[in-house]
Design an enzyme around this catalytic site. Structure first.
Site, short mmCIF file in Angstrom:
data_model
loop_
_atom_site.label_atom_id
_atom_site.label_comp_id
_atom_site.label_asym_id
_atom_site.label_seq_id
_atom_site.Cartn_x
_atom_site.Cartn_y
_atom_site.Cartn_z
N TYR A 160 0.82 -1.21 0.00
CA TYR A 160 0.00 0.00 0.00
C TYR A 160 0.86 1.27 0.00
O TYR A 160 0.34 2.37 0.14
CB TYR A 160 -0.91 0.04 1.24
CG TYR A 160 -2.07 -0.90 1.19
CD1 TYR A 160 -1.99 -2.11 0.53
CD2 TYR A 160 -3.28 -0.58 1.80
CE1 TYR A 160 -3.06 -3.00 0.50
CE2 TYR A 160 -4.36 -1.45 1.77
CZ TYR A 160 -4.24 -2.66 1.12
OH TYR A 160 -5.30 -3.52 1.09
N ASP A 281 -2.77 -17.40 5.33
CA ASP A 281 -3.96 -18.09 4.79
C ASP A 281 -4.61 -19.00 5.84
O ASP A 281 -5.82 -19.15 5.90
CB ASP A 281 -3.65 -18.87 3.51
CG ASP A 281 -2.33 -19.58 3.57
OD1 ASP A 281 -1.53 -19.43 2.64
OD2 ASP A 281 -2.08 -20.29 4.56
#
Ligand code: NAP
Length: 589
Positions: A160, A281
């Site tokens: 980001y 995950d």
């Protein structure tokens, strides 16, 4: 500091920082930005609820003096078209604690978004999102009440950071050429390129905040979430720097999960915070299957973005999720939804996101009693099915109330039942505590199974060992066989005797070989006679790699784990096999 349009209340005192800690007077001045669209409606309703909770919790001894600050459309009317006045930024810093409603991003205003600009200007590096369930809120989970976590998402780094090079541009070609020719990188022609910076500084200040929060709020664990198995120097480094920070700055208050198993046998020492890590995950799965195991989660920017919304959805709360962006001390609490312009000024929408952000704010100020009152009153109102339109459409038999009406219901509950509400909130916490104790019992009884289920990757023998059965050398083999069967163990450890000062081991195989096939009676033979001595002992912290090498060298199937020279556990090649089969090995993990 002199302000042009902001009037700092003359009654009340500013929050300050003393000796590296937030100092909140009994009558603090707190900033608020009502925001655009539905902002004024939800702010008005929430201000009344927060004030009532404070009044009820402290019997008038504490009181917030609110100071209105301006951003967004209201600021533009006051500050001559300026949506983002410098004096608002100055006041946010000056007052330290503030809360804001949603803001419209001005078209063509030169901002990516006002919220992003705010985070950058104030360096609000931690995005904090608590996710817990409030009874009655519609949820897709079978047991949403088990979710009670706080996500600390790093707000300034990662993909980001905005370091991107569009495909086909000269800048992209320049970077691509450098990467191919000088760094030996290989990727498709015309790939768009982005850089993912993750620093020790950025990681450590985030993890420091997460650990400090866990200490202040009496939480149990901080989990570092990462994808370090694939991105070793960014995500893997985040994990390593996180552990390093805990070791360096909180050695007395924290232990690692590895130590939990290898030193403390699965039992959390009172008051210590467990630092653990999970692959990104896997955490999504675990937060659905075993949310009660997770408490504070520290994440990188992108992982945290996904995870906050996903976990909020579990408690039915994407629309009501509270949040805050926090620097070292300056904190801006905010509703996480947008301005929903079609509902502006209709007194219709749900104020809960802002309202519960205010609960976080009260906790941040150390005003837990006031926060607890709202936390406990909220599910009562939802259980009465007196809710705003968004909940009403998901509930059968609900009575739809307005934004202000929902605030009124909360105020009535808080005023009418303050004592009961506090007890109920304590009861909720006690139930969660019970669940965590059950998990502890599982860790002690079968560490490997506990690890499998909790997604932990064991690193040392202490993490995969089983408790041992210890017998005296003069015990009859038949008695030992019975103990082995009852406790489902394949071996017993035999204490040293005067003639032999070494520990011994008797396995099922010893019984087959030295008793049954030798046609002897287990009721007549003593275990000391058939035990194999000495046994191989290793410390709890021995790595699985070292342990397996020792096993191969000595051509044995079992190793005993010791602490201070005494056996505390045992593991076999089967345990190693099972661990690697379950968790992977080397570059797989
Ligand atoms: P939004 O304002 O969050 O609204 C989307 C939908 O979510 C609404 O139409 C409504 O659904 C539901 N909703 C939002 N808040 C609600 C509440 N308090 N109670 C009940 N339902 C609520 O998202 P958007 O329409 O994408 O964005 C609108 C503006 O907000 C944009 O200018 C955007 O830049 C800005 N924004 C600001 C922030 C912020 O300041 N933090 C965050 C996001 C977006 P239904 O229509 O189904 O009733």
């Amino acid at each position: 500091m002199a302000y042009k349009h902001i009037s700092i209340p003359t009654s009340g005192e500013k929050i300050t920082i003393k000796n590296g800690k937030l100092h909140v007077p009994d009558e603090p001045i707190v900033g608020y930005v009502e925001g655009d669209g539905i902002g004024p409606d939800i702010t008005k309703a929430s201000l009344r609820v927060w004030d009532t909770a404070v009044e009820q919790a402290y019997g008038g001894k504490r009181k917030i003096h609110w100071c209105e600050l301006y951003m967004g459309e209201k600021a533009a009317t006051i500050y001559d078209g300026n949506y983002f006045p410098q004096e608002t930024l100055d006041a946010l810093k000056d007052l330290i604690v503030s809360i804001k409603g949603p803001l419209t991003t001005p078209v063509g205003g030169g901002f990516r978004s006002l919220n992003v600009a705010l985070r950058q200007e104030l360096d609000l590096y931690a995005c904090v999102r608590p996710v817990r369930y409030y009874a009655g809120v519609p949820s897709p989970m079978r047991h949403p009440e088990k979710v009670d976590a706080v996500i600390f998402r790093e707000n300034t780094e990662d993909v980001y950071s905005g370091i991107e090079f569009k495909s086909g541009t000269p800048e992209n070609r320049k970077v691509a050429k450098f990467l191919r020719e000088e760094m030996g990188a290989n990727f498709f022609e015309d790939a768009g390129l982005g850089i993912k910076p993750v620093s020790a500084f950025g990681t450590k200040r985030l993890v420091r905040k997460a650990i400090q929060y866990a200490i202040d709020q009496g939480r149990e664990s901080v989990t570092l979430v990462h994808k370090g198995n694939i991105m070793k120097f960014t995500e893997g480094a985040f994990r390593n720097w996180g552990y390093e920070l805990a070791r360096e700055e909180f050695p007395e208050q924290t232990i690692t999960e590895d130590q939990l198993y290898s030193v403390y046998g699965g039992v959390r020492p009172e008051g210590k915070i467990i630092i653990k890590d999970r692959i990104a995950d896997i955490i999504f799965q675990l937060m659905q299957l075993r949310p009660e195991e997770f408490d504070i989660l520290a994440t990188l920017n992108l992982n945290g973005d996904y995870l906050s919304d996903s976990v909020a959805a579990e408690v039915g709360g994407v629309g009501i999720a509270p949040g805050a962006n926090i620097a070292d001390f300056v904190a801006v609490f905010e509703a996480t939804h947008g301005t929903a312009p079609k509902y502006a000024n209709l007194d219709k929408v749900n104020p809960s996101s802002l309202l519960l952000s205010g609960v976080m704010m009260l906790e941040y100020m150390g005003w837990k009693e006031a926060a607890d009152l709202i936390n406990a009153a909220f599910p009562k109102v939802v259980a009465d099915k007196t809710v705003t339109y968004d909940f009403a459409r998901q509930m059968e038999g609900a009575t739809e109330v307005s934004t202000s009406g929902f605030g009124d219901c909360l105020i009535a509950k808080i005023k009418g039942h303050a004592t009961d509400l506090v007890q109920e909130e304590e009861h909720r916490r006690a139930i969660l505590e019970e669940e965590r104790k059950e998990l502890e019992a599982q860790r002690v009884a079968d560490p490997t199974q506990a690890m499998e289920e909790s997604g932990r990757i064991p690193q040392t023998v202490g993490a995969i060992m089983h408790p041992v059965i210890i017998v005296k050398p003069d015990e009859l083999v038949s008695i030992c066989m019975q103990k082995m069967r009852e406790q489902n163990r394949h071996a017993v450890l035999v204490e040293p005797d005067p003639s032999n000062d070494k520990w011994g081991i008797m396995t099922q195989r010893d019984v087959v070989k030295k008793i049954i096939s030798a046609n002897r009676s287990p009721t007549r033979v003593r275990v000391g006679e058939i035990a194999s001595r000495p046994v191989l002992m290793v410390p709890r912290g021995t790595t699985l790699l070292d342990a397996s090498s020792r096993m191969v060298e000595a051509n044995i199937r079992r190793i005993v784990v010791e602490s201070d020279g005494l056996p505390v556990g045992i593991f076999s090649d089967t345990d190693l096999f099972r661990t690697v089969e379950e968790f992977g090995w080397g570059s797989d993990i």
